[in-house]
Structure formats: structure tokens, C-alpha cells
Design an enzyme around this catalytic site. Structure first.
Site: not given
Ligand code: AKB
Length: 349
Positions: A38, A41-42, A65, A85, A173, A177
């Protein structure tokens, strides 16, 4: 009086540890050959360049990728390789080819976009991580996989969220995590894979814009201010979230991987923090330097709901004690630097 004295002693002890730690990094760099998954990316685009400046350009491989190829300095400054990945063989081949000892796993969908593509978020965040961990187990690599403030949910204490507390996120998300933290700890205790991680706040940078995060507004607001546009804020006042300037985040990602393992009580993942603000605070700070800057609100219900479920601010004491974490930028220093760098980027005087 007593409080003041003990604070002073802690400060002196911390600065001694910092000096000692700097010496350790200089003398014994552990990372020799690094693969960034990655890399465009940012975080990846800046971390790759930073790692190349420390460990040598040819020793840091930019994994990407198709469709997100490295460009410019990133492409020209060192080797790159297609590493998806979700393709375990591609990861294994790159590790073998470049004799990789450390993998930075930065592939992920950010929070808002993960809500619209939950299956893909799981495939990349959890399936992809399993691929990385398996290759790391076989080839004896260390692994860094970022977690996030999004790994906490509404049941965790909102202010000064502790290192070890309830993690019941409401977002896909966050689910990926927390799962990633548990899997990484499992591979460490079960197989001895050297997994380490930090829980990143919203990251602010003038280089590569984020895409699809909840904290993105704190980047977009600087672009609007510099380009002389009014800003429409997607989250309401009093929505506090932890944020961090990219140079601090990059340093954290490197220092945790170089940290003395005998001092690490935690691994996946450390709370880190540098500043917490709401839209009003960042707007007023920018207005100090751009007096005619204007902001109104146009709420995004998804981002607002996600932000409301996240902590206001994390307690990063464990990172400070176990590997001497210390941020360098506060809101004022970051604002001055962001405005200056963005003006240069857009050729604005
Ligand atoms: C998001 O906003 O999804 C990310 C983070 C805080 O994990 N920047």
C-alpha cells in the site's frame, strides 16, 4: 507542590530515556530490507520516502496494486513491485526476491468507504492481514499493521480512552481493526512473529490526500483555506476526535518497529495521541493565519454517526513509557506548516 516536583522528575526521566533511545536507533537499526504494502496511499507514499532516507533507497520496496502505480519521486527513488495484499503468493515472492525482514502492511479501506463496501473491507483488512502474517511466520519477518481510534466504540470511555479497555466498534472499519489487533497478538504469542502496531488518529498531511475517512475534513479544511474557498464542514461543532500531523505519525511507525522488544508490554496496538479538536477549534486556529476564511456546516450523517461512536481523545501513557513515544507537533505548529507547504504546493504567495 508535591505534584509539581514529581512532574519535573518524570520529565527529566523521559528526556533521559529519549536520549538513550535515539542512541539505540543509530547504533542498531533492525530493519534492513523493508516491504511497504500500500505504498501509494496516504501514509505509504510518505513512509516509503522516509524509510528510504533512513535505510537506503534500494532497501525499501514500494508494493502497489495495478491502477495505483508509484509516480514521480516515489517511482524514481527505489524499487517497486506489484503486491496485492489479497494475493499471498505475490507477498511471498516479493519477500523472497528482496530478502525482506520487515513488512509495513498499509493496505486498508478507510472508515466511511468501508461502510459502503464491508465485504471488501474485511477481505483487505482481515484476509489480507492473514496473508501477511502467514508469509511473515514462514519467512520470519516483523510486521507493522496500523490500527485506529476507530477500533473503539461507544462503550469505551470517551475522554482519555485507556490503552486497555472495551473495544466494541460499531463500524466495519473498527471490526477489521480490532480483529487485526487480535490476530497480530495471536501470531506473536503463538508463533513468535514480531508484530507491532499503533492506533492512528486522523492523519493530516499536505502530500497525499486521504480517501474515504471520517477525519478527512481536517485535511480538506486546509486546502480550502489556502485556495481561498469557503469550507463546508461535514461534522458538527463539539465533535472531538484525535488528530496527528503526518511527520509525527511516520516517526511513530518507525520508532515502534525499532523499539527494544524487552520493554514492550503491549504490542497490538498502542494508543498514540498528539492533539484533539472539534471543527470550531481548527477553524479558529486557521483564521488566525487566514483572517477572511469562512466555514459553514453541511453534515454528512454517515461521518457524523461514525465520529460520534469514536473517542474524543486517547490516553497514550503506555506508548510514552514503553517506547518513549512523544509527539512534536501541536495544532498551532501543524497549522503553520500545513498552510506554508500547501501555499508552496499550489504556487500561492
Ligand atoms: C478514518 O477517518 O477512517 C481514519 C482513521 C481515524 O482511522 N483516518
Amino acid at each position: 507542590m508535591r505534584k509539581k516536583t514529581s512532574k519535573k522528575i518524570i520529565k527529566i526521566a523521559n528526556s533521559c530515556l529519549t536520549l538513550q533511545f535515539t542512541a539505540i536507533i543509530i547504533e542498531t537499526k533492525k530493519m534492513k530490507n523493508v516491504l511497504i504494502i500500500g505504498s501509494t496511499g496516504q501514509i505509504g507514499s510518505e513512509l516509503t520516502m522516509k524509510l528510504r532516507s533512513i535505510y537506503g533507497s534500494n532497501n525499501v520496496i514500494a508494493g502497489y496494486i495495478p491502477g495505483a502505480e508509484p509516480k514521480g519521486e516515489l517511482a524514481e527513488s527505489g524499487p517497486s513491485e506489484i503486491v496485492d495484499i489479497t494475493n499471498a503468493q505475490q507477498i511471498a515472492d516479493a519477500v523472497e526476491k528482496y530478502k525482506i525482514d520487515t513488512i509495513y502492511n498499509l493496505a486498508a479501506l478507510l472508515s466511511a468507504v468501508a461502510e459502503s463496501k464491508p465485504l471488501l473491507a474485511w477481505k483487505i483488512g482481515v484476509g489480507g492481514l492473514m496473508n501477511v502474517l502467514e508469509v511473515a511466520r514462514e519467512k520470519k519477518c516483523a510486521v507493522f499493521t496500523p490500527s485506529s481510534i476507530g477500533s473503539f466504540g461507544p462503550n469505551a470511555p470517551k475522554d482519555g480512552t485507556p490503552q486497555d479497555t472495551i473495544q466494541q466498534p460499531k463500524t466495519m472499519y473498527g471490526v477489521t481493526k480490532v480483529t487485526g489487533e487480535l490476530l497480530s497478538n495471536y501470531y506473536f504469542t503463538k508463533f513468535g512473529v514480531d508484530t507491532r502496531s499503533v492506533r492512528f488518529p486522523g492523519l493530516i498531511s499536505y502530500v497525499t490526500p486521504p480517501g474515504g475517512g471520517t477525519t478527512d475534513y481536517a485535511v480538506d479544511i486546509y486546502y480550502a483555506a489556502v485556495l481561498g474557498k469557503p469550507f463546508k464542514c461535514p461534522v458538527k461543532e463539539e465533535t472531538f476526535m484525535d488528530m496527528m500531523y503526518m511527520p509525527d505519525a511516520l516517526r511513530a511507525a518507525i520508532e515502534i518497529m525499532e523499539a527494544d522488544p524487552t520493554r514492550l508490554i503491549h504490542r497490538n496496538s498502542f494508543n498514540i495521541a498528539s492533539m484533539s479538536f472539534d471543527p470550531v477549534i481548527i477553524y479558529n486556529k486557521i483564521k488566525e493565519y487566514v483572517p477572511d476564511f469562512e466555514m459553514t456546516y453541511e453534515l454528512d450523517p454517515l461521518r457524523q454517526a461514525i465520529a460520534d461512536s469514536w473517542p474524543n481523545s486517547l490516553d497514550d501513557t503506555c506508548a510514552r513509557l514503553e517506547w518513549n513515544w512523544k509527539p512534536e507537533y501541536d495544532l498551532d505548529a501543524m497549522t503553520r506548516d500545513m498552510l506554508e507547504k500547501l501555499r508552496i504546493k499550489f504556487g500561492i504567495k
